[in-house]
Enzyme design. Sequence first.
Site, PDB file in Angstrom:
ATOM      1  CG  ASN A  53       3.646   6.797  -3.736  1.00  0.00           C
ATOM      2  OD1 ASN A  53       4.448   6.116  -3.093  1.00  0.00           O
ATOM      3  ND2 ASN A  53       2.497   7.214  -3.193  1.00  0.00           N
TER       4      ASN A  53
ATOM      5  CB  THR B 210      -7.543  15.602  -4.215  1.00  0.00           C
ATOM      6  OG1 THR B 210      -7.327  16.240  -2.957  1.00  0.00           O
ATOM      7  CG2 THR B 210      -8.471  14.411  -4.020  1.00  0.00           C
TER       8      THR B 210
ATOM      9  CG  ASP C 204      -6.581   8.114  -8.369  1.00  0.00           C
ATOM     10  OD1 ASP C 204      -5.807   7.195  -8.062  1.00  0.00           O
ATOM     11  OD2 ASP C 204      -7.349   8.660  -7.557  1.00  0.00           O
TER      12      ASP C 204
END
Length: 285
Positions: free
Chosen positions: A178, A231, A235
């Site tokens: 990130n 959340t 991913d």
Amino acid sequence: MLVLGSANADLVVPVPRRPGAGETVLGGDPVVLPGGKGANTAVAAARLGVGVAFVGAVGADRYGDLLRDSLAAAGVRTDLLRTSTRPTGLAFITVTPDGENSIVVAPGANSDVGESDVDALTWAGVSVLACSLEVPVGTVARAVEAAAAHGVRPVLNLSPVAPVPAAALALLDPLIVNEHEAAALAGSPGALLDLGPKSAVVTLGARGALVVTPEGVTEVGAPEVSVVDTTGAGDAFAGALAAGLANGEPLPVAARFAARVAALSVTAAGAQPSYPTLDRVREFG
């Protein structure tokens, strides 16, 4: 496609705000959901129609059963998911009203994912290996090197950040970080390739991503959405990116697709339960 990484049970508590040092904040009712960076990546890719096998470890407990069931329900092969004598990894997650989260991870069985698990792998028919941390770095490095030796494209989501051997970094195509991790590692996105990877992708949250190649830096936008819970969004991006690469897409195209998938994932609560199918992504435009 192979995914190597962590499998955790997420214990999620909504809170009005993050507690300060020594402070207690009352939260809402807790929810237990399947998670872990590796398992999340595998589920995100499988939901998009890619054949995925997951390499990892869980404990012989109810949380391990939860993760096996979630992976299998998404179509992920679990024959490479080992049962450890240690408890299943747990992630303790607080989510504030704006959808932002804070996470503490207890690795548990994930610490048992070892080089012997990599050495036992069969690479026939595999085009992409997607790795993340929360498992031992040495195991990830061994997997990256083994993948490259078998003509498999290695992708690493370097989160949480940890030192990776230079020999493994040089094989990555791409390295995913990130924007905060990119700044800490290299100072700027364009300097990431100086660390050794063949390419890099820098995720920017709601602003999309940057694709870094020897030819330059390409910005990829993300659609505007109403955020419920962030959340597992990183991913989701990693899984969708690897899925695109497994389907033969060029890196910028795969990154653009991954940004749409990640954006969709934040419109629902939880990590794995929020990941969209390919039909849902197509409807989204």
